[in-house]
Write a protein that holds these residues in place. Structure first.
Motif, PDB file in Angstrom:
ATOM      1  N   LEU A  39     -68.769 155.155 -38.515  1.00  0.00           N
ATOM      2  CA  LEU A  39     -68.804 154.625 -37.279  1.00  0.00           C
ATOM      3  C   LEU A  39     -68.873 155.699 -36.090  1.00  0.00           C
ATOM      4  O   LEU A  39     -68.389 155.651 -34.607  1.00  0.00           O
ATOM      5  CB  LEU A  39     -67.756 154.051 -37.369  1.00  0.00           C
ATOM      6  CG  LEU A  39     -67.652 152.675 -38.550  1.00  0.00           C
ATOM      7  CD1 LEU A  39     -66.552 151.547 -38.291  1.00  0.00           C
ATOM      8  CD2 LEU A  39     -69.147 151.592 -37.120  1.00  0.00           C
ATOM      9  N   GLU A  48     -73.592 150.800 -36.514  1.00  0.00           N
ATOM     10  CA  GLU A  48     -72.755 150.115 -36.866  1.00  0.00           C
ATOM     11  C   GLU A  48     -73.610 148.888 -37.845  1.00  0.00           C
ATOM     12  O   GLU A  48     -73.199 148.238 -38.910  1.00  0.00           O
ATOM     13  CB  GLU A  48     -72.694 148.681 -35.564  1.00  0.00           C
ATOM     14  CG  GLU A  48     -71.988 149.396 -35.042  1.00  0.00           C
ATOM     15  CD  GLU A  48     -70.951 148.299 -33.958  1.00  0.00           C
ATOM     16  OE1 GLU A  48     -71.065 146.956 -33.834  1.00  0.00           O
ATOM     17  OE2 GLU A  48     -70.115 148.995 -32.678  1.00  0.00           O
ATOM     18  N   SER A  49     -75.011 149.320 -37.637  1.00  0.00           N
ATOM     19  CA  SER A  49     -76.395 148.875 -38.750  1.00  0.00           C
ATOM     20  C   SER A  49     -76.040 149.309 -39.789  1.00  0.00           C
ATOM     21  O   SER A  49     -76.531 148.697 -41.019  1.00  0.00           O
ATOM     22  CB  SER A  49     -77.642 148.985 -38.127  1.00  0.00           C
ATOM     23  OG  SER A  49     -78.770 148.584 -39.226  1.00  0.00           O
ATOM     24  N   ASN A  52     -72.609 147.423 -40.797  1.00  0.00           N
ATOM     25  CA  ASN A  52     -72.753 146.538 -41.745  1.00  0.00           C
ATOM     26  C   ASN A  52     -73.967 145.766 -43.522  1.00  0.00           C
ATOM     27  O   ASN A  52     -74.111 144.879 -43.595  1.00  0.00           O
ATOM     28  CB  ASN A  52     -73.667 145.430 -40.478  1.00  0.00           C
ATOM     29  CG  ASN A  52     -73.811 144.134 -40.954  1.00  0.00           C
ATOM     30  OD1 ASN A  52     -73.239 143.570 -41.088  1.00  0.00           O
ATOM     31  ND2 ASN A  52     -75.119 143.657 -40.837  1.00  0.00           N
ATOM     32  N   ILE A  79     -63.086 148.870 -39.261  1.00  0.00           N
ATOM     33  CA  ILE A  79     -64.561 148.403 -38.133  1.00  0.00           C
ATOM     34  C   ILE A  79     -63.439 147.941 -36.805  1.00  0.00           C
ATOM     35  O   ILE A  79     -64.415 148.709 -35.658  1.00  0.00           O
ATOM     36  CB  ILE A  79     -63.986 147.009 -38.233  1.00  0.00           C
ATOM     37  CG1 ILE A  79     -65.572 146.974 -39.765  1.00  0.00           C
ATOM     38  CG2 ILE A  79     -65.268 146.211 -36.874  1.00  0.00           C
ATOM     39  CD1 ILE A  79     -65.573 145.971 -40.223  1.00  0.00           C
ATOM     40  N   ARG A  82     -64.728 146.421 -33.478  1.00  0.00           N
ATOM     41  CA  ARG A  82     -66.007 146.205 -32.853  1.00  0.00           C
ATOM     42  C   ARG A  82     -66.322 144.448 -33.478  1.00  0.00           C
ATOM     43  O   ARG A  82     -66.517 143.938 -34.381  1.00  0.00           O
ATOM     44  CB  ARG A  82     -67.441 147.128 -33.888  1.00  0.00           C
ATOM     45  CG  ARG A  82     -66.516 149.186 -33.633  1.00  0.00           C
ATOM     46  CD  ARG A  82     -67.158 149.816 -34.502  1.00  0.00           C
ATOM     47  NE  ARG A  82     -67.373 151.181 -34.592  1.00  0.00           N
ATOM     48  CZ  ARG A  82     -65.771 151.126 -34.198  1.00  0.00           C
ATOM     49  NH1 ARG A  82     -65.272 151.335 -34.774  1.00  0.00           N
ATOM     50  NH2 ARG A  82     -66.393 152.881 -34.047  1.00  0.00           N
ATOM     51  N   LEU A  85     -68.695 143.592 -36.218  1.00  0.00           N
ATOM     52  CA  LEU A  85     -68.917 143.818 -37.491  1.00  0.00           C
ATOM     53  C   LEU A  85     -67.278 143.148 -37.963  1.00  0.00           C
ATOM     54  O   LEU A  85     -67.450 142.149 -38.663  1.00  0.00           O
ATOM     55  CB  LEU A  85     -68.877 145.405 -37.573  1.00  0.00           C
ATOM     56  CG  LEU A  85     -69.805 146.268 -37.963  1.00  0.00           C
ATOM     57  CD1 LEU A  85     -69.914 147.687 -37.720  1.00  0.00           C
ATOM     58  CD2 LEU A  85     -70.519 145.984 -38.617  1.00  0.00           C
TER      59      LEU A  85
END
Length: 152
Positions: A39, A48-49, A52, A79, A82, A85
């Motif tokens: 992150l 973030e992808s 996730n 997290i 964000r 998320l």
């Protein structure tokens, strides 16, 4: 015929693939640290992808297990604020509540994302007549309402 070269691949694509590999094999004790490292990547969308992707895989694996609450608490800490998320983690926690017949509210279910409503309407683990009936009557999309109706 030409073949792609690694040098032609954007660096963020290589980092993303590397993050996915690292997260796939991370030890539980090292998970929070690795997620925090990912992150901190300069490409926030890519990072973030990757997180996730990990969240989705681990939540599905642990959904009904006793370790889910501690794992979810760790994820929430990592997290932070964000939005996407945090919402996805809340929705996995809601799905767990429905699956395990723990407390949840109509408002939570109806305010959840389209992704969540589709998942809840179709997931074989979701057997709650109350949840399925609510989605059949008030799901956000026709697809959700139809899927839930077929399961009641």
């Amino acid at each position: 015929m030409t073949s792609p070269h690694d040098d032609d691949e954007p660096p963020e694509h290589r980092r993303y693939a590397g993050y996915l590999r690292a997260l796939e094999g991370v030890a539980e004790a090292d998970e929070a640290g690795l997620l925090a490292t990912v992150l901190r990547d300069d490409d926030a969308v890519m990072a973030e992808s990757a997180v996730n992707h990990h969240l989705e895989r681990r939540a599905a694996e642990q959904l009904t297990g006793s370790r889910f609450p501690a794992w979810a608490a760790m994820m929430a800490t990592v997290i932070g604020d964000r939005a996407f998320l945090a919402r996805r983690l809340r929705e996995w926690t809601l799905l767990r509540s429905i699956v395990l017949d723990e407390p949840w509210t109509d408002e939570e279910l109806l305010a959840a994302s389209d992704w969540f409503q589709r998942t809840a309407a179709a997931a074989q683990l979701v057997t709650s007549p109350a949840a399925l009936s609510l989605l059949a009557a008030h799901g956000r999309t026709r697809r959700v309402r139809n899927a839930a109706s077929r399961r009641i």
